[in-house]
Design a protein around this motif. Sequence first.
Motif, PDB file in Angstrom:
ATOM      1  N   ARG A 237       0.856  -1.181   0.000  1.00  0.00           N
ATOM      2  CA  ARG A 237       0.000   0.000   0.000  1.00  0.00           C
ATOM      3  C   ARG A 237       0.897   1.237   0.000  1.00  0.00           C
ATOM      4  O   ARG A 237       2.021   1.197   0.508  1.00  0.00           O
ATOM      5  N   PRO A 238       0.431   2.362  -0.553  1.00  0.00           N
ATOM      6  CA  PRO A 238       1.275   3.564  -0.562  1.00  0.00           C
ATOM      7  C   PRO A 238       1.325   4.223   0.809  1.00  0.00           C
ATOM      8  O   PRO A 238       0.316   4.394   1.475  1.00  0.00           O
ATOM      9  N   LEU A 239       2.520   4.574   1.241  1.00  0.00           N
ATOM     10  CA  LEU A 239       2.739   5.343   2.458  1.00  0.00           C
ATOM     11  C   LEU A 239       3.468   6.627   2.096  1.00  0.00           C
ATOM     12  O   LEU A 239       4.283   6.650   1.173  1.00  0.00           O
ATOM     13  N   ALA A 257       3.940   7.536   6.874  1.00  0.00           N
ATOM     14  CA  ALA A 257       2.602   7.666   7.447  1.00  0.00           C
ATOM     15  C   ALA A 257       1.572   7.254   6.410  1.00  0.00           C
ATOM     16  O   ALA A 257       1.831   7.256   5.202  1.00  0.00           O
ATOM     17  N   ALA A 258       0.376   6.910   6.899  1.00  0.00           N
ATOM     18  CA  ALA A 258      -0.728   6.619   5.986  1.00  0.00           C
ATOM     19  C   ALA A 258      -1.104   7.881   5.215  1.00  0.00           C
ATOM     20  O   ALA A 258      -1.066   8.990   5.759  1.00  0.00           O
ATOM     21  N   ALA A 259      -1.452   7.714   3.958  1.00  0.00           N
ATOM     22  CA  ALA A 259      -1.766   8.866   3.116  1.00  0.00           C
ATOM     23  C   ALA A 259      -2.951   9.656   3.651  1.00  0.00           C
ATOM     24  O   ALA A 259      -3.013  10.880   3.481  1.00  0.00           O
ATOM     25  N   GLY A 324       6.892  14.066   1.383  1.00  0.00           N
ATOM     26  CA  GLY A 324       5.752  14.234   0.491  1.00  0.00           C
ATOM     27  C   GLY A 324       5.682  13.159  -0.570  1.00  0.00           C
ATOM     28  O   GLY A 324       4.613  12.920  -1.148  1.00  0.00           O
ATOM     29  N   ASP A 325       6.815  12.497  -0.869  1.00  0.00           N
ATOM     30  CA  ASP A 325       6.797  11.394  -1.823  1.00  0.00           C
ATOM     31  C   ASP A 325       6.134  10.169  -1.194  1.00  0.00           C
ATOM     32  O   ASP A 325       5.957  10.096   0.024  1.00  0.00           O
TER      33      ASP A 325
END
Length: 456
Positions: A237-239, A257-259, A324-325
């Motif tokens: 998943r994206p973080l 962190a979670a988006a 931010g990435d």
Amino acid sequence: MNVGMPADVRWHGRTVHTGVYKQTVAGPRMVRRLNIDGDGQGDLGGHGGEQRAVLVYQLDSYRFWQDELGRDDLTPGVFGENFTVEGLPDDEVCIGDRYRIGAALFEVTQPRVTCYRVGLRMGEPRMAALLVAHHRPGFYLRVIEEGEVEAGQEIVKESTGPETMTVAELDAVLYLSGHTREQVERALRIPALSPGWQGSMKTLLEQEDHRAAGDSSGSAGLSVAATAPPPAWPGFRPLTVTDIQPESRSVFSLRLAAADGSPLPAARPGQFITVKVRPDGDVPPLIRSYSLSGEPGTATYRISVKAEPHGAASNELRAHVRPGDRLEAAAPRGTFCLADGDNPVVLLSAGVGATPVLAMLHALARNRSTRQVWWLHGARDGTEHPFAQESRDLIASLPDARSAVYYSKPTSADRLGVDYAAAGHLSPELVRGLGLPTDADAYLCGPAAFMNAVTA
């Protein structure tokens, strides 16, 4: 009422972006869905968002900490809270309670997720652990109806949350040992409980179910890995990268962190996550695993990476990834984890191998463990000694901890007796001569030669 906008603060040689510095304000302020006018949060992975719009802390807890810490300089806002209140103790306020203050209506969503920033603000590195150990975390409010609020207004309770689970009880379920399944199930029946904490409660149930299934199999041949709890989410998943900090000349940390700002599922101290690193161009992603090096249970993950001279993934991360990435990450895994118990703990590491045992040291400090703790580490010199001050602070916060750090090639800037105990490698001969307790649980991480020698 206390507000403040995030700022960059120097701390232990690094820059921390934080909104923990609040100033008391007079007159009415508009309270909106995400925060109060004039207020902001720096670490959106652990604070802020709709579920954590307003932080509450109690004057009674201020009085407690004044006595406990011997401090007379604790003024409203020093714990990073927005509302400093008379009454509303953590052991009476329940998740889901609703309160009206002025023109705004609020709902209690979760305990405060304690992190090192409150210790930064107070100049007390033990503070995050102490808040949990003494059951005084404070709590967050969701804004149900926006409106103006002013200091001095009455706090009117409008309804009680279902299950009548207090803030202190829920905090102990997640962070302390000894919770029951019934407590976890009660928490999951509270609609107001924030999604992040719901996820953590579900993970606790899954872990219990898995342990029960493993225990009931009757197979003595089951390995530790086979009975490990399932991962908190499938696949990747994206973080979001929220912070990047140098730890030594070659080691740097990324905080993830979670988006959506919700808390990430709690990891066990010693576990790792796997990330996909995508170089520029039409090439397959590089998949690497990195140990979690931060304090478990802080709602974000910290990984620490050593930039090897020819390391494709580590140098790609150092050169191109910025706050931010996003990085794709798999859920925490691994069975190299700190075990419960009362016997001594020995944490041995060399170089970047400090990362998983540092997470264990964080967990011991957070729980204010009374176990005897030994921290043994080997590095080349002070420039290649990651987490030097961080580990010293954690050791100092424990009642029965000692440290021995060895530099193989100390420089003239390294202070004998301060930065390191002696020159030389952390060798089996040194370990044998330390008189370590023979009933200790020992955890080792480092280069292969170090591991083989010290294990033997």
